[in-house]
Enzyme design. Sequence first.
Site, PDB file in Angstrom:
ATOM      1  N   GLN A 105      56.972 -19.050 -22.868  1.00 23.95           N
ATOM      2  CA  GLN A 105      57.774 -20.265 -23.012  1.00 23.95           C
ATOM      3  C   GLN A 105      57.879 -20.650 -24.487  1.00 23.95           C
ATOM      4  OE1 GLN A 105      56.399 -24.271 -21.874  1.00 23.95           O
ATOM      5  NE2 GLN A 105      58.187 -24.373 -20.532  1.00 23.95           N
ATOM      6  N   TYR A 184      60.305 -32.708 -24.757  1.00 22.75           N
ATOM      7  CA  TYR A 184      60.227 -32.056 -26.079  1.00 22.75           C
ATOM      8  C   TYR A 184      61.642 -31.928 -26.669  1.00 22.75           C
ATOM      9  CZ  TYR A 184      55.465 -31.634 -24.567  1.00 22.75           C
ATOM     10  OH  TYR A 184      54.205 -31.953 -24.134  1.00 22.75           O
ATOM     11  N   ARG A 231      63.901 -23.765 -18.641  1.00 25.64           N
ATOM     12  CA  ARG A 231      63.183 -24.767 -17.828  1.00 25.64           C
ATOM     13  C   ARG A 231      63.734 -26.166 -18.089  1.00 25.64           C
ATOM     14  NH1 ARG A 231      56.816 -26.510 -16.726  1.00 25.64           N
ATOM     15  NH2 ARG A 231      57.062 -26.112 -14.529  1.00 25.64           N
ATOM     16  N   GLY A 323      51.160 -24.716 -11.229  1.00 23.71           N
ATOM     17  CA  GLY A 323      50.395 -24.854 -12.460  1.00 23.71           C
ATOM     18  C   GLY A 323      48.914 -24.952 -12.169  1.00 23.71           C
ATOM     19  N   ARG A 324      48.458 -26.170 -11.840  1.00 26.56           N
ATOM     20  CA  ARG A 324      47.021 -26.372 -11.639  1.00 26.56           C
ATOM     21  C   ARG A 324      46.406 -25.469 -10.577  1.00 26.56           C
ATOM     22  NH1 ARG A 324      47.417 -32.183 -10.235  1.00 26.56           N
ATOM     23  NH2 ARG A 324      49.397 -31.353  -9.503  1.00 26.56           N
TER      24      ARG A 324
END
Length: 369
Positions: A105, A184, A231, A323-324
């Site tokens: 990424q 971002y 993304r 993710g987690r």
Amino acid sequence: MTDTRTTPNLLAPATVGGLRLANRLVMAPMTRNRATAEGVPTALMATYYAQRATAGLIVAEATTPNAVGRTYPNTTGVHDSAQVAGWRRVTQAVRAAGGGPMFLQIQHGGRVGHPDTSGHTPLAPSPIALPELLHTPAGKRPAPVPREMTPHDIGATVADFAAAARNAVAAGFDGVEVHSANGYLLHQFLSPNTNHRTDAWGGGVANRIRFTVAVTEAVAAAIGPRRTGLRISPGRAVNGIDEGDDTGALYPALVSALAGHGLAYLHVGFAEPGSAVYRDIREQWPGALIANPLLPADRLPADGGRHAAELLLAAGADLIALGRPFLANPDLVARLRTGAPVNPVRDRYLMYVGGATGYTDYPFHPPVA
Ligand SMILES: Cc1cc2nc3c(=O)[nH]c(=O)nc-3n(C[C@H](O)[C@H](O)[C@H](O)COP(=O)(O)O)c2cc1C
């Protein structure tokens, strides 16, 4: 008309951008702050990713394409030769562990950055500070007012993304994911509360999507559209982002601008299968769609996210990013296959600090002797 589409199995193989994936589980990009102070990936990082090699696709953590785009301490870069060599060690370790495709990424932080971390005043579409404290090497500090990007800065940043993509491929990645999510830089161009520009890069929706489109096109031109993913996180109020009422106009415009480019995939963060924006995106996007389910923020579900994943597959997703669940379970794929219990995330603090602790020491099931 009868819907003849059958829901794919989470563990069934898939093809993305011509690459074969052993299953439809994607390890979501996760910043873990285990690189050197110079942003060089370490041997410990190679171990961490190699432990998770059974993911159908690994999207490695947010990585800056230039010095000024750096977000937090000990995050990775892919703009100098030491960083590329560090990443090569990671991709080789994953391959040696039998891993499948791996994307990197690419993230520019924009206003989410601090001179004490990056050595530079952050750049952003408009000089509007992040209304939050930021992690710096000396602890949490107020975010500085970023410098408004000039047209020259914009062109140079687009070129840095393309160069970073070439570097990622040189480091052994199969492709890159352009990060236009989570507040971002690219998301700051999209959102009306962070983009007050009056030139061609700001104003209406058609202008605000231009930067994400330009970066994605430049990356696709550099390494090929089949090696390029994107993304997004529609409507996600994170890092001070407030899309207001624009979400329903922004993302259809962005998705349709890129729909004909033959990209590897579109990755939707925090996807809700019943939401109008998710349904519209699925309808408009002709290629592979990765959906990252919205799981509870404070704990992992006992099934490791399987039920949420299956709802999204049934709602048209091709691949599911978690993710987690991958953070806490290096062998998540095997656990979902066998129904074995999942490890909970042990300590949220250790997500972003801690060396091997809370990083490479999550147990396999059954524990490896
Ligand atoms: C420790 C941590 C680091 C993250 N870093 C990134 C990142 O670098 N890039 C990104 O797009 N999302 C990042 N995210 C968001 C995840 O990719 C994912 O969208 C989010 O964790 C929700 O998925 P989950 O419920 O399966 O964890 C991060 C999340 C966590 C927990």
